[in-house]
Design a protein around this motif. Structure first.
Motif, PDB file in Angstrom:
ATOM      1  N   ASN A  35       4.443   4.823 -10.158  1.00 55.17           N
ATOM      2  CA  ASN A  35       5.841   4.416 -10.202  1.00 55.17           C
ATOM      3  C   ASN A  35       6.718   5.644 -10.018  1.00 55.17           C
ATOM      4  OD1 ASN A  35       8.136   2.894 -10.486  1.00 55.17           O
ATOM      5  ND2 ASN A  35       7.808   2.368 -12.621  1.00 55.17           N
ATOM      6  N   ALA A  36       7.871   5.443  -9.409  1.00 59.60           N
ATOM      7  CA  ALA A  36       8.878   6.493  -9.271  1.00 59.60           C
ATOM      8  C   ALA A  36      10.202   5.896  -9.736  1.00 59.60           C
ATOM      9  CB  ALA A  36       8.981   6.956  -7.821  1.00 59.60           C
ATOM     10  N   LEU A  37      10.903   6.631 -10.585  1.00 55.61           N
ATOM     11  CA  LEU A  37      12.163   6.142 -11.121  1.00 55.61           C
ATOM     12  C   LEU A  37      13.062   7.307 -11.466  1.00 55.61           C
ATOM     13  CD1 LEU A  37      11.965   6.109 -14.702  1.00 55.61           C
ATOM     14  CD2 LEU A  37       9.908   5.063 -13.785  1.00 55.61           C
ATOM     15  N   ALA A  38      14.332   7.021 -11.661  1.00 57.80           N
ATOM     16  CA  ALA A  38      15.278   8.047 -12.102  1.00 57.80           C
ATOM     17  C   ALA A  38      15.148   8.187 -13.610  1.00 57.80           C
ATOM     18  CB  ALA A  38      16.699   7.663 -11.719  1.00 57.80           C
ATOM     19  N   THR A  39      15.146   9.411 -14.104  1.00 62.77           N
ATOM     20  CA  THR A  39      14.957   9.615 -15.539  1.00 62.77           C
ATOM     21  C   THR A  39      16.156   9.151 -16.362  1.00 62.77           C
ATOM     22  OG1 THR A  39      15.714  11.906 -15.400  1.00 62.77           O
ATOM     23  CG2 THR A  39      13.331  11.512 -15.228  1.00 62.77           C
ATOM     24  N   GLU A  40      17.300   8.922 -15.716  1.00 65.14           N
ATOM     25  CA  GLU A  40      18.439   8.388 -16.459  1.00 65.14           C
ATOM     26  C   GLU A  40      18.121   6.999 -17.015  1.00 65.14           C
ATOM     27  OE1 GLU A  40      21.969   7.535 -14.131  1.00 65.14           O
ATOM     28  OE2 GLU A  40      20.761   6.633 -12.537  1.00 65.14           O
ATOM     29  N   ASP A  41      17.124   6.331 -16.445  1.00 67.21           N
ATOM     30  CA  ASP A  41      16.718   5.003 -16.888  1.00 67.21           C
ATOM     31  C   ASP A  41      15.840   5.029 -18.136  1.00 67.21           C
ATOM     32  OD1 ASP A  41      18.076   3.871 -14.747  1.00 67.21           O
ATOM     33  OD2 ASP A  41      16.309   3.864 -13.457  1.00 67.21           O
ATOM     34  N   LEU A  42      15.364   6.205 -18.515  1.00 65.40           N
ATOM     35  CA  LEU A  42      14.512   6.320 -19.705  1.00 65.40           C
ATOM     36  C   LEU A  42      15.364   6.322 -20.966  1.00 65.40           C
ATOM     37  CD1 LEU A  42      12.111   9.185 -18.590  1.00 65.40           C
ATOM     38  CD2 LEU A  42      11.585   6.755 -18.698  1.00 65.40           C
ATOM     39  N   ALA A  43      14.838   5.749 -22.016  1.00 62.11           N
ATOM     40  CA  ALA A  43      15.492   5.850 -23.324  1.00 62.11           C
ATOM     41  C   ALA A  43      15.428   7.319 -23.761  1.00 62.11           C
ATOM     42  CB  ALA A  43      14.783   4.962 -24.337  1.00 62.11           C
ATOM     43  N   LYS A  82      -2.611  15.077  -6.803  1.00 57.25           N
ATOM     44  CA  LYS A  82      -1.633  15.899  -6.090  1.00 57.25           C
ATOM     45  C   LYS A  82      -0.598  14.964  -5.494  1.00 57.25           C
ATOM     46  CE  LYS A  82      -4.938  19.495  -4.937  1.00 57.25           C
ATOM     47  NZ  LYS A  82      -5.638  20.197  -3.877  1.00 57.25           N
ATOM     48  N   ALA A  83       0.660  15.388  -5.530  1.00 56.27           N
ATOM     49  CA  ALA A  83       1.730  14.533  -5.015  1.00 56.27           C
ATOM     50  C   ALA A  83       2.804  15.360  -4.338  1.00 56.27           C
ATOM     51  CB  ALA A  83       2.341  13.729  -6.157  1.00 56.27           C
ATOM     52  N   THR A  84       3.379  14.780  -3.301  1.00 58.25           N
ATOM     53  CA  THR A  84       4.541  15.366  -2.645  1.00 58.25           C
ATOM     54  C   THR A  84       5.573  14.272  -2.427  1.00 58.25           C
ATOM     55  OG1 THR A  84       3.616  15.006  -0.442  1.00 58.25           O
ATOM     56  CG2 THR A  84       3.258  17.176  -1.422  1.00 58.25           C
ATOM     57  N   ALA A  85       6.829  14.697  -2.343  1.00 60.60           N
ATOM     58  CA  ALA A  85       7.927  13.790  -2.003  1.00 60.60           C
ATOM     59  C   ALA A  85       8.633  14.384  -0.791  1.00 60.60           C
ATOM     60  CB  ALA A  85       8.895  13.671  -3.172  1.00 60.60           C
ATOM     61  N   VAL A  86       8.945  13.543   0.191  1.00 59.70           N
ATOM     62  CA  VAL A  86       9.615  13.985   1.405  1.00 59.70           C
ATOM     63  C   VAL A  86      10.859  13.125   1.605  1.00 59.70           C
ATOM     64  CG1 VAL A  86       9.397  14.301   3.913  1.00 59.70           C
ATOM     65  CG2 VAL A  86       7.405  14.634   2.444  1.00 59.70           C
ATOM     66  N   THR A  87      11.983  13.782   1.873  1.00 62.17           N
ATOM     67  CA  THR A  87      13.220  13.050   2.162  1.00 62.17           C
ATOM     68  C   THR A  87      13.198  12.594   3.618  1.00 62.17           C
ATOM     69  OG1 THR A  87      14.435  14.985   2.916  1.00 62.17           O
ATOM     70  CG2 THR A  87      14.511  14.511   0.545  1.00 62.17           C
ATOM     71  N   PRO A 117      22.899   9.103  -2.422  1.00 58.48           N
ATOM     72  CA  PRO A 117      21.764   8.196  -2.222  1.00 58.48           C
ATOM     73  C   PRO A 117      20.651   8.904  -1.457  1.00 58.48           C
ATOM     74  CG  PRO A 117      23.484   7.676  -0.656  1.00 58.48           C
ATOM     75  CD  PRO A 117      24.020   8.769  -1.539  1.00 58.48           C
ATOM     76  N   GLU A 118      19.420   8.525  -1.763  1.00 58.07           N
ATOM     77  CA  GLU A 118      18.289   9.208  -1.153  1.00 58.07           C
ATOM     78  C   GLU A 118      17.073   8.293  -1.122  1.00 58.07           C
ATOM     79  OE1 GLU A 118      16.961  13.655  -1.217  1.00 58.07           O
ATOM     80  OE2 GLU A 118      16.623  12.804  -3.190  1.00 58.07           O
ATOM     81  N   THR A 119      16.328   8.410  -0.034  1.00 55.48           N
ATOM     82  CA  THR A 119      15.051   7.717   0.087  1.00 55.48           C
ATOM     83  C   THR A 119      13.963   8.775   0.124  1.00 55.48           C
ATOM     84  OG1 THR A 119      16.026   5.857   1.274  1.00 55.48           O
ATOM     85  CG2 THR A 119      13.646   6.184   1.525  1.00 55.48           C
ATOM     86  N   LEU A 120      12.975   8.617  -0.726  1.00 54.32           N
ATOM     87  CA  LEU A 120      11.848   9.549  -0.789  1.00 54.32           C
ATOM     88  C   LEU A 120      10.568   8.827  -0.390  1.00 54.32           C
ATOM     89  CD1 LEU A 120      12.583  11.376  -4.153  1.00 54.32           C
ATOM     90  CD2 LEU A 120      12.953  12.241  -1.850  1.00 54.32           C
ATOM     91  N   ARG A 121       9.753   9.536   0.365  1.00 54.50           N
ATOM     92  CA  ARG A 121       8.412   9.053   0.718  1.00 54.50           C
ATOM     93  C   ARG A 121       7.433   9.883  -0.092  1.00 54.50           C
ATOM     94  NH1 ARG A 121       9.752   9.394   6.948  1.00 54.50           N
ATOM     95  NH2 ARG A 121      10.983   7.495   7.104  1.00 54.50           N
ATOM     96  N   PHE A 122       6.673   9.220  -0.933  1.00 55.88           N
ATOM     97  CA  PHE A 122       5.702   9.894  -1.789  1.00 55.88           C
ATOM     98  C   PHE A 122       4.318   9.796  -1.163  1.00 55.88           C
ATOM     99  CE2 PHE A 122       9.148   8.660  -4.543  1.00 55.88           C
ATOM    100  CZ  PHE A 122       9.315   9.767  -5.353  1.00 55.88           C
ATOM    101  N   SER A 123       3.584  10.892  -1.218  1.00 51.86           N
ATOM    102  CA  SER A 123       2.184  10.920  -0.786  1.00 51.86           C
ATOM    103  C   SER A 123       1.360  11.384  -1.981  1.00 51.86           C
ATOM    104  CB  SER A 123       1.987  11.900   0.372  1.00 51.86           C
ATOM    105  OG  SER A 123       2.655  11.437   1.511  1.00 51.86           O
ATOM    106  N   GLN A 140       7.299   4.445  -0.653  1.00 48.46           N
ATOM    107  CA  GLN A 140       8.673   4.894  -0.449  1.00 48.46           C
ATOM    108  C   GLN A 140       9.572   4.290  -1.521  1.00 48.46           C
ATOM    109  OE1 GLN A 140      10.088   5.164   3.654  1.00 48.46           O
ATOM    110  NE2 GLN A 140      11.735   3.750   3.066  1.00 48.46           N
ATOM    111  N   ARG A 141      10.546   5.059  -1.952  1.00 47.04           N
ATOM    112  CA  ARG A 141      11.493   4.585  -2.981  1.00 47.04           C
ATOM    113  C   ARG A 141      12.888   5.052  -2.614  1.00 47.04           C
ATOM    114  NH1 ARG A 141      12.559   3.961  -8.601  1.00 47.04           N
ATOM    115  NH2 ARG A 141      14.467   2.788  -8.425  1.00 47.04           N
TER     116      ARG A 141
END
Length: 144
Positions: A35-43, A82-87, A117-123, A140-141
């Motif tokens: 899962n990928a999310l913005a941390t502002e959504d965390l309690a 291992k993970a990468t995010a690409v805009t 706003p941004e779209t990220l592609r995670f690998s 993608q998110r």
């Protein structure tokens, strides 16, 4: 398995209505949850417990690897993740993931910067401990 389900269930329950749902993909006896999310959504207490920054401009990736045992039950397993995010403009960000073990659960979390706003592609490249095969997945998110 119950502990892992509790941890991700708790995380999902703490997100506001409409937040991104957890995703999963099967590779034979393995099941990868991510899962990928913005941390502002965390309690705030959840962010604090995991040492995460809460911000509109910080994202969090979560990954868990489960393997189906002989009885058919899914069990958490350790893995090299291992993970990468690409805009969409090709800015590549390697993610540093840390392993978290709680009870019988094993999962991996990492943070990344967001420019909304941004779209990220995670690998993701995942090699479960003791498994000769590596599993690759992409998703993608979009963050508004």
């Amino acid at each position: 398995m119950k502990r892992w389900t509790f941890v991700f269930g708790l995380l999902a329950a703490l997100l506001p209505f409409g937040a991104a749902a957890e995703l999963s993909k099967k590779f034979g006896d393995y099941e990868i949850h991510y899962n990928a999310l913005a941390t502002e959504d965390l309690a705030p207490d959840v962010a604090r417990a995991y040492g995460l920054s809460r911000s509109r401009n910080v994202g969090m990736l979560t990954v868990a690897v489960l393997k189906r045992d002989a009885s058919g039950a899914l069990q958490p397993v350790a893995a090299e993740v291992k993970a990468t995010a690409v805009t969409l403009t090709a800015r590549l960000t390697p993610l540093e993931l840390k392993e978290v073990r709680e009870g019988g659960a094993i999962y991996y979390i990492g943070q990344y910067r967001l420019s909304r706003p941004e779209t990220l592609r995670f690998s993701l490249q995942i090699q479960p401990q003791g498994e000769p095969r590596r599993f690759d997945l992409q998703f993608q998110r979009t963050f508004d």
